[in-house]
Design a protein around this motif. Structure first.
Motif, PDB file in Angstrom:
ATOM      1  N   ALA A  55      -1.755 -15.724  -7.402  1.00  0.00           N
ATOM      2  CA  ALA A  55      -1.655 -15.336  -8.812  1.00  0.00           C
ATOM      3  C   ALA A  55      -1.331 -13.859  -8.996  1.00  0.00           C
ATOM      4  O   ALA A  55      -0.817 -13.466 -10.057  1.00  0.00           O
ATOM      5  N   CYS A  56      -1.610 -13.025  -8.001  1.00  0.00           N
ATOM      6  CA  CYS A  56      -1.465 -11.565  -8.179  1.00  0.00           C
ATOM      7  C   CYS A  56      -0.005 -11.190  -8.409  1.00  0.00           C
ATOM      8  O   CYS A  56       0.858 -11.471  -7.581  1.00  0.00           O
ATOM      9  N   PRO A  57       0.313 -10.507  -9.515  1.00  0.00           N
ATOM     10  CA  PRO A  57       1.714 -10.166  -9.799  1.00  0.00           C
ATOM     11  C   PRO A  57       2.283  -9.088  -8.879  1.00  0.00           C
ATOM     12  O   PRO A  57       3.504  -8.929  -8.817  1.00  0.00           O
ATOM     13  N   VAL A  58       1.418  -8.326  -8.200  1.00  0.00           N
ATOM     14  CA  VAL A  58       1.913  -7.297  -7.277  1.00  0.00           C
ATOM     15  C   VAL A  58       1.523  -7.626  -5.827  1.00  0.00           C
ATOM     16  O   VAL A  58       1.464  -6.739  -4.984  1.00  0.00           O
ATOM     17  N   ARG A  59       1.277  -8.909  -5.561  1.00  0.00           N
ATOM     18  CA  ARG A  59       1.108  -9.443  -4.211  1.00  0.00           C
ATOM     19  C   ARG A  59       0.037  -8.708  -3.381  1.00  0.00           C
ATOM     20  O   ARG A  59       0.272  -8.371  -2.211  1.00  0.00           O
ATOM     21  N   ILE A  60      -1.098  -8.468  -3.985  1.00  0.00           N
ATOM     22  CA  ILE A  60      -2.220  -7.937  -3.190  1.00  0.00           C
ATOM     23  C   ILE A  60      -2.815  -9.099  -2.403  1.00  0.00           C
ATOM     24  O   ILE A  60      -3.271 -10.086  -2.987  1.00  0.00           O
ATOM     25  N   ASP A  61      -2.819  -8.969  -1.092  1.00  0.00           N
ATOM     26  CA  ASP A  61      -3.362 -10.035  -0.244  1.00  0.00           C
ATOM     27  C   ASP A  61      -4.884  -9.883  -0.198  1.00  0.00           C
ATOM     28  O   ASP A  61      -5.457  -9.363   0.774  1.00  0.00           O
ATOM     29  N   ILE A  62      -5.527 -10.335  -1.258  1.00  0.00           N
ATOM     30  CA  ILE A  62      -6.974 -10.147  -1.396  1.00  0.00           C
ATOM     31  C   ILE A  62      -7.754 -10.824  -0.260  1.00  0.00           C
ATOM     32  O   ILE A  62      -8.690 -10.216   0.288  1.00  0.00           O
ATOM     33  N   PRO A  63      -7.403 -12.064   0.158  1.00  0.00           N
ATOM     34  CA  PRO A  63      -8.149 -12.656   1.278  1.00  0.00           C
ATOM     35  C   PRO A  63      -8.087 -11.801   2.544  1.00  0.00           C
ATOM     36  O   PRO A  63      -9.085 -11.671   3.265  1.00  0.00           O
ATOM     37  N   GLU A  64      -6.930 -11.227   2.839  1.00  0.00           N
ATOM     38  CA  GLU A  64      -6.816 -10.371   4.028  1.00  0.00           C
ATOM     39  C   GLU A  64      -7.762  -9.168   3.925  1.00  0.00           C
ATOM     40  O   GLU A  64      -8.457  -8.827   4.889  1.00  0.00           O
ATOM     41  N   VAL A  65      -7.813  -8.554   2.753  1.00  0.00           N
ATOM     42  CA  VAL A  65      -8.687  -7.391   2.577  1.00  0.00           C
ATOM     43  C   VAL A  65     -10.155  -7.806   2.633  1.00  0.00           C
ATOM     44  O   VAL A  65     -11.000  -7.089   3.182  1.00  0.00           O
ATOM     45  N   LEU A  66     -10.472  -8.972   2.070  1.00  0.00           N
ATOM     46  CA  LEU A  66     -11.852  -9.455   2.124  1.00  0.00           C
ATOM     47  C   LEU A  66     -12.329  -9.608   3.568  1.00  0.00           C
ATOM     48  O   LEU A  66     -13.437  -9.192   3.920  1.00  0.00           O
ATOM     49  N   VAL A  67     -11.500 -10.219   4.398  1.00  0.00           N
ATOM     50  CA  VAL A  67     -11.871 -10.418   5.805  1.00  0.00           C
ATOM     51  C   VAL A  67     -12.046  -9.067   6.507  1.00  0.00           C
ATOM     52  O   VAL A  67     -12.994  -8.861   7.278  1.00  0.00           O
ATOM     53  N   GLU A  68     -11.139  -8.129   6.238  1.00  0.00           N
ATOM     54  CA  GLU A  68     -11.242  -6.811   6.840  1.00  0.00           C
ATOM     55  C   GLU A  68     -12.532  -6.109   6.403  1.00  0.00           C
ATOM     56  O   GLU A  68     -13.240  -5.500   7.217  1.00  0.00           O
ATOM     57  N   LEU A  69     -12.858  -6.226   5.104  1.00  0.00           N
ATOM     58  CA  LEU A  69     -14.070  -5.569   4.602  1.00  0.00           C
ATOM     59  C   LEU A  69     -15.327  -6.224   5.170  1.00  0.00           C
ATOM     60  O   LEU A  69     -16.334  -5.549   5.404  1.00  0.00           O
ATOM     61  N   ARG A  70     -15.272  -7.535   5.385  1.00  0.00           N
ATOM     62  CA  ARG A  70     -16.438  -8.187   6.002  1.00  0.00           C
ATOM     63  C   ARG A  70     -16.690  -7.593   7.387  1.00  0.00           C
ATOM     64  O   ARG A  70     -17.843  -7.362   7.778  1.00  0.00           O
ATOM     65  N   SER A  71     -15.622  -7.359   8.137  1.00  0.00           N
ATOM     66  CA  SER A  71     -15.799  -6.772   9.469  1.00  0.00           C
ATOM     67  C   SER A  71     -16.354  -5.352   9.355  1.00  0.00           C
ATOM     68  O   SER A  71     -17.175  -4.927  10.179  1.00  0.00           O
ATOM     69  N   GLN A  72     -15.911  -4.617   8.304  1.00  0.00           N
ATOM     70  CA  GLN A  72     -16.430  -3.254   8.130  1.00  0.00           C
ATOM     71  C   GLN A  72     -17.910  -3.274   7.751  1.00  0.00           C
ATOM     72  O   GLN A  72     -18.683  -2.407   8.182  1.00  0.00           O
ATOM     73  N   VAL A  73     -18.299  -4.255   6.946  1.00  0.00           N
ATOM     74  CA  VAL A  73     -19.720  -4.366   6.586  1.00  0.00           C
ATOM     75  C   VAL A  73     -20.556  -4.638   7.833  1.00  0.00           C
ATOM     76  O   VAL A  73     -21.604  -4.013   8.050  1.00  0.00           O
ATOM     77  N   VAL A  74     -20.084  -5.551   8.678  1.00  0.00           N
ATOM     78  CA  VAL A  74     -20.818  -5.857   9.915  1.00  0.00           C
ATOM     79  C   VAL A  74     -20.904  -4.612  10.796  1.00  0.00           C
ATOM     80  O   VAL A  74     -21.974  -4.266  11.319  1.00  0.00           O
ATOM     81  N   ASP A  75     -19.773  -3.911  10.947  1.00  0.00           N
ATOM     82  CA  ASP A  75     -19.770  -2.710  11.798  1.00  0.00           C
ATOM     83  C   ASP A  75     -20.726  -1.641  11.273  1.00  0.00           C
ATOM     84  O   ASP A  75     -21.368  -0.922  12.052  1.00  0.00           O
ATOM     85  N   SER A  76     -20.811  -1.524   9.951  1.00  0.00           N
ATOM     86  CA  SER A  76     -21.645  -0.461   9.371  1.00  0.00           C
ATOM     87  C   SER A  76     -23.130  -0.728   9.568  1.00  0.00           C
ATOM     88  O   SER A  76     -23.943   0.183   9.372  1.00  0.00           O
ATOM     89  N   HIS A  77     -23.493  -1.959   9.972  1.00  0.00           N
ATOM     90  CA  HIS A  77     -24.917  -2.282  10.140  1.00  0.00           C
ATOM     91  C   HIS A  77     -25.290  -2.531  11.602  1.00  0.00           C
ATOM     92  O   HIS A  77     -26.399  -2.984  11.885  1.00  0.00           O
ATOM     93  N   ARG A  78     -24.378  -2.234  12.534  1.00  0.00           N
ATOM     94  CA  ARG A  78     -24.680  -2.508  13.947  1.00  0.00           C
ATOM     95  C   ARG A  78     -25.839  -1.674  14.471  1.00  0.00           C
ATOM     96  O   ARG A  78     -26.557  -2.093  15.374  1.00  0.00           O
ATOM     97  N   GLU A  79     -26.021  -0.489  13.934  1.00  0.00           N
ATOM     98  CA  GLU A  79     -27.067   0.401  14.436  1.00  0.00           C
ATOM     99  C   GLU A  79     -28.327   0.369  13.580  1.00  0.00           C
ATOM    100  O   GLU A  79     -29.200   1.229  13.740  1.00  0.00           O
ATOM    101  N   ASP A  80     -28.442  -0.583  12.673  1.00  0.00           N
ATOM    102  CA  ASP A  80     -29.644  -0.663  11.849  1.00  0.00           C
ATOM    103  C   ASP A  80     -30.889  -0.837  12.708  1.00  0.00           C
ATOM    104  O   ASP A  80     -30.882  -1.615  13.680  1.00  0.00           O
ATOM    105  N   ARG A  81     -31.965  -0.118  12.350  1.00  0.00           N
ATOM    106  CA  ARG A  81     -33.200  -0.214  13.128  1.00  0.00           C
ATOM    107  C   ARG A  81     -33.785  -1.623  13.038  1.00  0.00           C
ATOM    108  O   ARG A  81     -34.281  -2.161  14.023  1.00  0.00           O
TER     109      ARG A  81
END
Length: 499
Positions: A380-406
């Protein structure tokens, strides 16, 4: 005054409450289905819609590639035409600039054009703290403000309200903010719109200062552009003596000619119209015509962070049409408040983490998971933002940001346990033997038969019970693959074929 999303719970908790609100779900389903139908009809009229999407994406990408130079050009052109340009790194700086301009003119109230970026920075609340009232003039924004509510949609902030609820809000609240609602107010759309028009007109004629955003900022001509459907924006942009426009730096378009595909994409994707009823453009000050003092605040507030993300920077192409919201099955069932931001839906699920960063707070980290990854938003995006691709990338960033949690999260602990088990063949073999024993016991005395006759567990004990609330867990097989291979040498016997 319009509230803020500060302190909102993470998406899973907020969505659970929204799903229990049947009136909300009914309002959303009706509204989004109507908008989807209108959009599909007008998009179908364009012979080569895909080429137009590619052209729009290319314009925004070109602007983002050399954004620094485009912004310098924009500042030069605006300044040459009499505007004062300010730069704001974050919300606090932008709000302070607007408040300073208001104080310099002894202004006690301002009128506002519908603007997502001023909601993003909490401008209304910042001005209120300075004793300055900020009045929303867009009908939907007015409903949200009078109802002391929060916006739930980019294009239709009051989409979660039906006509009867709006009538009640007008009756209860209009008198406290100015001209009261008529005594015979009904819930007919024309009657509600007429009441809002009368209420707002006295504010338009009284206001000395207006605040706007901008849909686009053309660098080579120093032109700001606002598109709208009601005409309230044009009243704000022309009647007051002072105009302050807060503009996100990603709104830049290199040239006037490159506006063409964007102005054709936006109305069809947002309101389902062939063109916007009102398109206002202005460049600095024109003596004797319109505001005689114009300020432009160019806002970063995390956009540089998003620009530095190789995958996520495509989110800055967004033209705030809300097409992705109207096709999203998650948004349609939960509404916008569950996202805890002025940017809800699929675009909000990527834009908020990109602007704020991952690993900062639980509420933001939950947003990349607020999606089924069905891909309807990209289509549906008129400027072709690949939202699923960004979502998957951000999920990996969220996981990485919590690897060192106590204290690791349950999911993290479970994955670490699985990694430990898979990392040693002997451990894995022992687990297989234990699993087979459990499977044989359950096959005789526990669980219930699932599809194909395999036993299933309907509920796990302890915290794991949440996983089986909505699904059955197949019982473990009676022997591991290795054990079966040793026993049969890879050939199915009658017992195996019956399993």
């Amino acid at each position: 005054m319009t509230g803020t999303f500060v302190g909102m719970p993470a998406f899973p908790e907020a969505a659970r409450a929204a799903l229990a609100d049947t009136q909300l779900r009914h309002n959303l389903a009706h509204a989004t289905a109507t908008i989807r139908g209108k959009r599909a009809a007008v998009v179908g009229e364009v012979e080569d819609w895909e080429s137009l999407r590619l052209a729009g994406a290319a314009v925004k990408d070109r602007a983002l590639r050399d954004l620094d130079q485009q912004l310098v050009t924009l500042e030069e052109q605006l300044t040459a035409r009499g505007a004062t340009v300010h730069w704001a790194r974050d919300a606090a700086e932008a709000n302070a600039i607007v408040a300073d301009v208001a104080r310099a003119h002894a202004v006690e109230e301002v009128v506002k054009v519908k603007s997502m970026v001023t909601q993003e920075i909490g401008l209304n609340e910042a001005l209120e703290a300075e004793g300055i009232a900020a009045w929303e003039t867009d009908l939907a924004e007015l409903i949200v403000q009078l109802g002391e509510d929060l916006p739930s949609h980019i294009l239709v902030p009051a989409i979660h309200r039906n006509r009867a609820e709006i009538r009640d809000i007008f009756r209860r609240r209009m008198a406290t903010a100015g001209r009261p609602a008529p005594a015979d107010l009904t819930d007919e759309p024309a009657v509600l719109a007429a009441a809002a028009r009368e209420h707002l007109r006295e504010k338009f004629l009284r206001a000395k200062m207006a605040v706007s955003g901008a849909n686009f900022a053309v660098a080579d001509t120093g032109t700001l552009v606002v598109v709208e459907s009601e005409g309230n924006g044009r009243m704000c942009l022309t009647l007051p003596e002072v105009l302050v426009s807060v503009v996100g730096i990603e709104k830049v378009v290199p040239t006037w000619a490159e506006l063409d595909p964007l102005l054709r994409l936006l109305p069809r994707s947002s309101t389902g119209e062939r063109m916007n009823p009102y398109t206002s453009t202005w460049s600095g000050v024109t003596p004797g015509d319109g505001p005689q003092e114009v300020h432009v605040v160019l806002l970063d507030n995390g956009r540089s962070r998003a620009l530095a993300d190789d995958v996520g920077r495509q989110a800055l192409r967004c033209i705030r049409c809300s097409a992705c919201l109207n096709v999203c099955p998650v948004y349609e069932r939960t509404g916008g408040h569950a996202y805890g931001s002025v940017y809800p839906g699929p675009i909000g699920a990527i834009l908020n983490p990109l602007l704020k960063g991952t690993g900062v707070d639980e509420q933001t980290d939950a947003l990349p998971y607020a999606s089924s990854l069905c891909g309807a938003c990209f289509e549906a995006c008129p400027v072709r933002i690949d939202i699923p691709e960004v979502l998957v990338e951000l999920r990996s960033q969220v996981v990485d940001s919590h690897r060192e949690d106590r204290v690791p999260k349950p999911e993290t602990a479970a994955m670490r346990g699985a990694g430990w088990m898979f990392g040693d063949a002997a451990r894995w073999a022992r687990l297989g033997r234990v699993s087979g024993l459990v499977g044989r016991v359950l096959g005789r005395v526990g669980g219930r038969a699932g599809p194909g006759g395999r036993r299933t567990l309907s509920r796990l004990p302890g915290p794991a019970a949440a996983w089986t609330d909505a699904r059955d867990l197949p019982a473990p097989p009676r022997e591991s693959f290795r054990a079966w291979w040793r026993r049969t040498d890879g050939r199915l016997d009658e017992e195996d074929q019956g399993r």
